[in-house]
Design a protein around this motif. Structure first.
Motif, PDB file in Angstrom:
ATOM      1  N   UNK A 126     -14.917  30.311 -10.520  1.00 58.04           N
ATOM      2  CA  UNK A 126     -15.818  30.681  -9.416  1.00 58.04           C
ATOM      3  C   UNK A 126     -17.040  29.793  -9.380  1.00 58.04           C
ATOM      4  N   UNK A 127     -16.834  28.480  -9.499  1.00 59.40           N
ATOM      5  CA  UNK A 127     -17.969  27.567  -9.511  1.00 59.40           C
ATOM      6  C   UNK A 127     -18.029  26.812  -8.183  1.00 59.40           C
ATOM      7  N   UNK A 128     -19.080  27.053  -7.425  1.00 59.37           N
ATOM      8  CA  UNK A 128     -19.181  26.489  -6.071  1.00 59.37           C
ATOM      9  C   UNK A 128     -19.214  24.974  -6.091  1.00 59.37           C
ATOM     10  N   UNK A 158     -15.774  23.480  -6.710  1.00 59.75           N
ATOM     11  CA  UNK A 158     -14.885  23.692  -5.559  1.00 59.75           C
ATOM     12  C   UNK A 158     -15.254  22.775  -4.404  1.00 59.75           C
ATOM     13  N   UNK A 159     -16.570  22.472  -4.305  1.00 52.41           N
ATOM     14  CA  UNK A 159     -17.015  21.627  -3.193  1.00 52.41           C
ATOM     15  C   UNK A 159     -16.447  20.216  -3.256  1.00 52.41           C
ATOM     16  N   UNK A 209     -13.432  28.200   8.547  1.00 52.90           N
ATOM     17  CA  UNK A 209     -13.283  29.648   8.604  1.00 52.90           C
ATOM     18  C   UNK A 209     -12.395  30.168   7.488  1.00 52.90           C
ATOM     19  N   UNK A 210     -12.662  29.799   6.288  1.00 49.29           N
ATOM     20  CA  UNK A 210     -11.901  30.409   5.202  1.00 49.29           C
ATOM     21  C   UNK A 210     -12.753  30.405   3.956  1.00 49.29           C
ATOM     22  N   UNK A 211     -12.304  31.190   2.988  1.00 52.49           N
ATOM     23  CA  UNK A 211     -13.138  31.291   1.804  1.00 52.49           C
ATOM     24  C   UNK A 211     -13.065  29.988   1.020  1.00 52.49           C
ATOM     25  N   UNK A 212     -14.147  29.695   0.287  1.00 51.59           N
ATOM     26  CA  UNK A 212     -14.207  28.464  -0.501  1.00 51.59           C
ATOM     27  C   UNK A 212     -13.039  28.367  -1.459  1.00 51.59           C
ATOM     28  N   UNK A 213     -12.663  29.517  -1.983  1.00 58.20           N
ATOM     29  CA  UNK A 213     -11.651  29.497  -3.023  1.00 58.20           C
ATOM     30  C   UNK A 213     -10.290  29.110  -2.459  1.00 58.20           C
TER      31      UNK A 213
END
Lengths: 370, 655
Positions: free
Chosen positions: B31-33, B36-37, B116-120
């Protein structure tokens, strides 16, 4: 220079990874997208109901269902999305080390940083004159593309084209030379000869016209006489052929290069010698004509016939005799790769097991793997 | 320098693809933004690098750089410019590079259009896309490197296979690959959803535009390929049930099923497990097709066994991704919550039936394609499974499917009324029966063609009548206003179904075609259907890298010449290969088609002459299907990134 470009590219690729790692914050609510979706879905159900495509009870049920999901999405535990500096640093370091390491070690194995680009036009311009025949021909061809009015070029290049099996192009070059430089007996005769080679040794009516034109300009032109003799023999006019060849033999200077071929023809026509069997096994008539030819022409002609056989088999493959002939021919021409390919193709094209067995037996005998 | 830069860019793309997989994937687990970016810029940059490599290879082909093995083997300095470009993908190495280019393009598209979707979900999907890219880049670099060089460059190349020197082939593979590889997006999202453990209606809405996009490209690609085969292979056929063709048909059928099941999932949250399965299946079949075409297994099982490098590598990729995805599926599918319930007679029920029938079609094609290969590998026996098998099995499935298509459109969601739906289709029924009778009277037997043509007309009318029924009522203006107010996706469905009907009509009409194989004497005319064809002249002609013999043929009707066609037989010097160029003239919706063979001394020419009524409808129908798909894709509600909070409800009434 090239390594500078590589370094820049590598830098750009690594930056694509580093830049987002360096950015701060931006932790987003994971369920926001879902909430928006269900809100829209509810609106859509409402619209369908007003259009009358969904009756009230169904719409109500569907809406309840969607609303329940909306609530669930909103209530979903907001997963903690953090951005750990330590983690980002580790990832950045890994990217800085690993990406160039992977790229450079693999490129060192596969790449040729020492080889420059070699576009054809640049090579043709810089190639030293006359160093090798192929480059010279390529250069002349290039030149002719730009100056299609240069008859000399066509004349120079035509024999080479004919020898390397580019018969149709040779015919084109000879007729261009004839058109641009003017008619001579020798040019007509060469054009005719090219047509004969392309036709696989057959003196076609077209070729015959060329030879007749040559004789009209110079009644003693030996090639033209010779091929008209061959034409007569092929047409079954034995007497006429013997007459032509005898006259040639009588008129020829004693050291003439073509004398041997003429005498050979005469011997065959008078039944004193039989035509030697040649690789492709052409019909006897053709075989004789081929046997009587100069060696390089003979080679080109045989090759032409083999190629035609190959393309015929490619189109229509269920002909075991044809395949056997083709494989033997390649083997005689010492073209092992093509022979191997023919064996594989034949196996694929032939339906019956017996036929395949014959192919295999021949391949074994000729020592061709495949 | 340009060439080597391209080569290095390709190697670097591999390194970046690995990073694109590893960093966001770890980020999603932790769960590390920030981690993921990384996915988005990495995917876009990877695409740019592969595009650079592809551009460099194209440059080498255009300037005839014969220091590249790939250029030597597939190009010729005299080849027309367009074929120098299309020659890049007209060979094994180049076409795999194009495959990877499209794969990385798909990754870049996800990265750009995934607000329009979650980062994950996005991070996981792009990580899978990165892993796919890495696998195929490695495959290229280790077994099929298009940048292999020779120090002593020859002066001329061996030319491109003549049958590939055709404008049709210039467009066909890129479209086909967009379709094949487009399904990788759906695959990646399916895998990402399984890994993340969240699969809901929102997910279905995310994958639907991508499915549509891949499906449209594949539809166009297949249609183009079949038209190309039709006019270059010279025997008047447009589909040969060849494994290479089947390879493109399998993902198309699976994709069509997916398109429909994803619609159910989006609306009702039902069929979740099935939709996920189809998402995996569509791309798996694309991979299978790539394996069949690219491993050499089709040329000969023996050839594959003797040079197994490429085949084994693709097989390993295949097993890893399909096996991995199916294993994930097996692990997670049981835990998925069940979605909305529905009655058997409902739009959902009809779509389930559609999926069953399509699956049966797909299984038929898979079996018909793989069975002969397996048999040859095991027993050495060669059999060919062709049109008789596929026609016998597929027609009884496809015709009922066609009958059901408009009925499904008429049923409402959740609980439908079959009787009412049939009633609304009565016009279509009647028109279909009348059309069948008319076709029968005009063209005669075979009966199968008459029946299929009737169903086709019913399908066209039935498909469109949904729109009319929904708009009908009140004054003309009100109806028009209602029609204009219908969502684009409703138009898309109707038009795509009608397109299918047109294609079916074209296929049915093949039964009425006329074929004649004759030795044509000069100046005499031969009957072909309602027309007469005669040779006016036969002459040679020189092309840039070929010479040809072409015949000028006049097409007559009732004694008057209505057209001339020029079928030709070309001979390509460099490869010493022949290829026929069919002479085709379109009359109405049908075509007169002529191909010439050997010419004889007395002036006769062997020729195949065909009259093919309505044949163009096969491809026109496919174009219309693709257009319908495009309309659906243009529907605002489907467009990527529209699910934003404020905008959605406010704009709704305006539609």
């Amino acid at each position: 220079m090239i390594w500078l470009i590589f370094a820049l590219l590598t830098g750009a690729a690594v930056m694509a990874v580093l830049a987002p790692l360096a950015m701060r914050g931006g932790a987003e609510n994971e369920s926001a997208a879902d909430v928006a979706f269900f809100e829209e879905q509810i609106a859509e159900i409402e619209r369908e109901r007003s259009e009358g495509r969904l009756d009230a009870t169904d719409a109500e049920a569907a809406k309840t269902e969607a609303a329940r999901r909306l609530l669930r999405a909103e209530a979903a535990p907001k997963a903690k999305v953090a951005a750990s500096r330590k983690l980002a640093l580790a990832a950045a370091l890994a990217a800085i080390v690993a990406m160039p390491a992977v790229a450079l070690s693999l490129y060192a194995r596969l790449g040729h940083s020492d080889l420059p680009d070699m576009p054809l036009t640049a090579r043709l311009e810089s190639a030293p004159d006359g160093r090798d025949l192929a480059s010279a021909v390529a250069r002349i061809e290039q030149h002719l593309r730009e100056h299609p009015e240069d008859g000399r070029g066509f004349e120079v290049i035509a024999p080479y084209l004919l020898r390397t099996g580019r018969g149709e192009e040779a015919i084109h070059a000879y007729s261009e030379a004839l058109r641009l430089l003017g008619a001579t007996a020798a040019r007509y005769a060469s054009l005719g000869e090219a047509r004969v080679v392309v036709a696989g040794g057959l003196v076609t009516p077209e070729a015959k016209t060329e030879f007749e034109a040559a004789l009209a300009l110079d009644p003693s032109a030996p090639e033209a006489q010779y091929y008209l003799g061959v034409a007569a023999a092929q047409a079954g006019e034995k007497e006429k052929a013997i007459e032509i060849f005898s006259k040639m033999a009588a008129d020829a200077p004693p050291d003439a290069a073509y004398l041997k071929a003429v005498n050979g023809q005469l011997a065959i026509l008078r039944g004193e010698a039989s035509a030697p069997a040649s690789a492709g096994g052409p019909s006897s008539e053709q075989g004789r004509a081929i046997a009587a030819m100069p060696a390089d022409q003979r080679q080109a002609m045989i090759r032409g016939m083999v190629d035609r056989l190959a393309s015929r088999l490619e189109a229509k493959g269920d002909d075991v005799e044809g395949w056997l002939k083709l494989i033997r021919a390649y083997s005689v021409l010492a073209e092992t790769e093509k022979a191997k390919k023919a064996v594989t193709d034949a196996r694929r094209a032939l339906a019956s097991k017996d036929d395949v067995a014959r192919i295999d037996a021949l391949a074994k005998k000729l020592n061709i793997g495949g | 320098m340009i060439v080597e830069t391209g080569h290095y860019a390709l190697v670097l793309a591999l390194a970046l693809a690995l990073a694109q997989f590893a960093i966001p994937f770890i980020g999603a687990r932790l769960h590390d933004a920030a981690l993921m970016r990384v996915a988005r810029p990495a995917a876009i940059t990877q695409f740019l690098l592969v595009a650079l490599a592809y551009g460099a290879l194209t440059y080498a082909h255009v300037v005839s750089d014969f220091s590249l093995v790939n250029v030597i083997e597939n190009s010729h300095s005299l080849k027309p410019f367009i074929y120098k470009i299309s020659g890049v993908w007209g060979n094994h190495e180049g076409s795999i590079l194009l495959w990877v280019l499209v794969l990385s393009l798909c990754g870049a598209l996800i990265a750009i259009f995934s607000n329009a979707m979650s980062d994950r979900l996005r991070a996981d999907a792009l990580a899978i896309q990165g892993l796919l890219g890495a696998a195929f880049l490695l495959f290229i670099l280790l077994t099929s490197n298009p940048f292999a060089r020779v120090a002593l460059a020859p002066w001329e190349g061996r030319d491109l296979n003549p049958i590939l020197q055709d404008p049709g082939l210039a467009i066909h593979p890129p479209l086909l690959y967009l379709g094949y590889v487009g399904f990788s997006i759906v695959f990646s999202f399916a895998a990402a959803a399984l890994i993340g453990g969240r699969i809901d209606a929102a997910w279905a809405r995310i994958i639907r535009p991508w499915t549509l996009f891949a499906w449209i490209a594949l539809t166009l690609g297949i249609a183009m390929g079949s038209y190309w085969a039709y006019y270059t292979l010279g025997w008047g056929g447009f589909w040969f049930w060849d494994p290479v063709e089947n390879a493109s048909l399998m993902p198309w059928i699976a994709g069509t099923a997916l398109l429909h099941s994803a619609a159910v999932m989006e609306k009702r949250e039902a069929l979740k497990v099935w939709t996920i399965f189809l998402s995996i299946l569509a791309f798996s079949l694309s991979l299978l097709g790539t394996f069949l075409v690219r491993s050499g297994v089709l040329t000969s099982v023996h050839a594959f066994a003797s040079d197994p490098d490429r085949g084994v590598f693709i097989l390993a990729i295949l097993v890893f991704f399909i096996g991995g995805a199916l294993a994930l599926f097996a692990l997670r599918a049981g835990a998925l919550p069940v979605g909305g319930v529905f009655a058997p007679i409902s739009r959902e029920g009809a779509l389930v039936l559609n999926n069953l029938l399509l699956s049966a079609c797909c299984a038929t094609v898979v079996v018909g394609t793989l069975y002969p290969l397996a048999l040859e590998a095991l027993t050495g026996e060669k059999i060919s499974v062709g049109a008789p098998f596929f026609n016998t099995v597929l027609i009884p499935i496809a015709l009922p499917l066609a009958l059901l298509m408009p009925i499904g459109q008429m049923l409402s969601w959740k609980r439908g009324d079959l009787l009412a739906a049939l009633q609304r289709l009565r016009v279509a029924f009647v028109v279909g029966v009348v059309a069948a009778a008319a076709f029968g009277a005009w063209y005669g037997t075979p009966f199968l063609s008459i029946i299929a043509a009737g169903i086709a007309i019913y399908l066209v009318i039935g498909g469109l009548s949904d729109l009319i029924i929904r708009a009908r009522g009140g004054s003309g203006r009100a109806s028009f206003k209602r029609l204009a107010g219908l969502p684009l996706s409703a138009f898309g469905t109707s038009i795509a179904h009608a397109g299918m009907g047109l294609t079916l009509l074209g296929l049915a009409a093949t039964g009425w075609g006329v074929e004649s194989i004759v030795a044509m004497k000069p100046l005499s005319f031969y009957d072909v259907g309602p027309y007469q064809i005669g040779i006016e002249s036969v002459s040679p002609r020189q092309g840039p890298n070929y010479s040809e013999v072409y015949a000028v043929m006049a097409v007559r009707k009732d004694g008057a010449t209505i057209a001339t066609i020029e079928p030709a037989k070309r001979f390509y010097q460099a490869r010493r290969m022949e290829r026929s160029e069919a002479g085709i003239i379109t009359i109405g919706l049908g075509q007169v088609y002529a191909a010439i063979g050997e010419s004889h001394e007395e002036g006769t020419v062997d020729a195949r002459l065909y009259w093919k009524p309505l044949v163009t409808l096969i491809w026109i129908g496919a174009l219309i299907m693709a257009f319908g798909g495009a309309l659906s894709l243009a529907d605002r509600r489907l467009r990527i990134g529209v699910a934003r909070r404020a905008a959605a409800p406010a704009l709704e009434p305006a539609e």
